[in-house]
Design an enzyme around this catalytic site. Structure first.
Site, PDB file in Angstrom:
ATOM      1  N   CYS A 102      24.495 -14.397   5.917  1.00 33.59           N
ATOM      2  CA  CYS A 102      24.129 -13.721   7.160  1.00 33.59           C
ATOM      3  C   CYS A 102      23.624 -12.307   6.904  1.00 33.59           C
ATOM      4  O   CYS A 102      24.345 -11.468   6.373  1.00 33.59           O
ATOM      5  CB  CYS A 102      25.342 -13.678   8.083  1.00 33.59           C
ATOM      6  SG  CYS A 102      25.129 -12.639   9.530  1.00 33.59           S
ATOM      7  N   CYS A 141      26.408  14.743 -13.933  1.00 30.11           N
ATOM      8  CA  CYS A 141      26.980  15.830 -14.719  1.00 30.11           C
ATOM      9  C   CYS A 141      28.212  16.368 -13.987  1.00 30.11           C
ATOM     10  O   CYS A 141      28.091  17.060 -12.977  1.00 30.11           O
ATOM     11  CB  CYS A 141      25.934  16.924 -14.913  1.00 30.11           C
ATOM     12  SG  CYS A 141      26.440  18.251 -16.015  1.00 30.11           S
TER      13      CYS A 141
END
Length: 381
Positions: free
Chosen positions: A70, A354
């Site tokens: 769905c 980072c």
């Protein structure tokens, strides 16, 4: 019930929705429907239909196309994820041009109900999007998806280029080896050929018809399957403590980094050179953030990762501090600063997360089960 002055239009919509409406009628007890509605009001509806404005990023866009049963239930989980520009329900992979919902849902075409995700690859990677996708359906079902049976409801990954194909193959292999499922994964990887948007009344169905949507998810068995195989309701388990509690628990550096967006010194932080297997969790909330399997040496002086474990627990607001335009990375459940993401990373994501060591806590693989992180062991293996 749709409202229209046109009898024909009303009849067409009723016929189009018949497969889902019929199922709701056949739910064996009224209590199941009541439970579904209350569940929507108390949590899920809020998370998938948030009024918080999404970040708008300038930059490149790319497409990802998936089928998982769905399309209402595949569209909604991608909404509100930072870096995703739009999500459209539709039909993909078939030979027929301009298919209609009644034809596709009735099995009269070679299309699958699908969704197409437009995303900014400088903000979120295809690999991250794939991992959200895998957690929304049963990839071992070759005959359909939950209540919806037939080829039109079978799953598929429609890759758009060789980079997506390689990422999908790697993701599928890792999931197949994870032990998450008792049966083999049957979701095929198929070269993308076409996608047709579905009719307007199918778009954002979870917003337009929340009661029916959440009742359908619950009644069809989709939510129960997801809860059995994946960590859910993380927001109930991993929460931000009070400021007074944080000041007691965190070091001064940890507090300044997480709560005031400070940056720790490069190369001298705790995890830059850590090569042990395990996961990195939010120092504030405890929610899992990164896996050692996605950590790499960036020579930046800070621990760097190609992707998070789950992009849905990561926020990525724009950061204009110090006269620069950057994308900040935050822990949503900890409401805390983690670091920044840059588009100079390695394949397959090309992203570099980072991070500040001070914003995270490392859980060694050998300690993950006793520390309550058993469900994430597979991301380390």
């Amino acid at each position: 019930m749709p409202h229209s002055n046109s009898i024909v239009k009303t009849v067409n919509k009723i016929m189009a929705f018949s497969k889902k409406i019929l199922y709701l009628v056949l739910i064996p007890t009224f209590s199941l429907l009541v439970f579904s509605c209350s569940q929507a009001e108390n949590g899920k509806q809020k998370s998938e239909n948030s009024d918080v404005p999404e970040e708008i990023y300038d930059g490149p866009t790319a497409l990802a196309t998936f089928a998982g049963g769905c399309f209402w239930c595949i569209e909604a989980p991608f909404e509100g994820v930072d870096g995703i520009v739009s999500v459209v329900s539709g039909y993909a992979g078939g030979k027929e041009k301009n298919p209609t919902y009644s034809d596709v849902s009735g099995g009269k075409t070679t299309h699958r109900e699908s969704v197409q995700v437009t995303y900014n690859p400088d903000i979120i990677s295809y690999s991250e999007i794939l991992e959200i996708f895998w957690q929304q359906f049963d990839p071992t079902d070759e005959g359909g998806s939950f209540y919806d049976r037939g080829f039109q409801y079978t799953s598929a990954v429609f890759y758009h280029d060789k980079i997506q194909k390689a990422a999908a193959e790697a993701s599928l292999q890792k999931l197949s080896q994870s032990g998450k499922f008792d049966k083999p994964i049957v979701t095929p990887l198929i070269k993308f050929t076409n996608f047709y948007p579905a009719e307007d009344y199918h778009q954002d169905y979870y917003k337009k018809n929340p009661t029916e949507y959440y009742a359908y998810r619950t009644g069809s068995g989709r939510d129960a399957f997801i809860a059995k195989h994946w960590p859910v309701k993380l927001e109930d388990k991993y929460k931000k403590p009070s400021d007074s509690e944080l000041r007691k628990r965190l070091t001064e550096l940890q507090y300044q980094v997480t709560m005031h967006e400070e940056t720790e010194r490069a190369f001298t932080n705790d995890y830059n050179e850590n090569k042990e297997e395990g996961i990195y969790v939010c120092i504030v909330s405890g929610v899992p953030l990164f896996s050692s399997s996605d950590k790499y040496e960036s020579y930046s002086g800070w621990p760097s990762f190609t992707k998070p474990i789950d992009a849905r627990v990561i926020g990525k607001p724009t950061d204009t501090a110090y006269g620069m335009m950057r994308v900040e990375v935050r822990s949503k459940l900890g409401d805390s600063h983690l670091g920044h993401v840059f588009n100079d990373g390695p394949e397959p994501t090309k992203l570099r997360y980072c991070m500040n060591s001070a914003a995270m806590k490392f859980i060694p693989k050998k300690d993950m089960e006793k520390e309550g992180y058993k469900d994430w062991l597979w991301v380390v293996d």
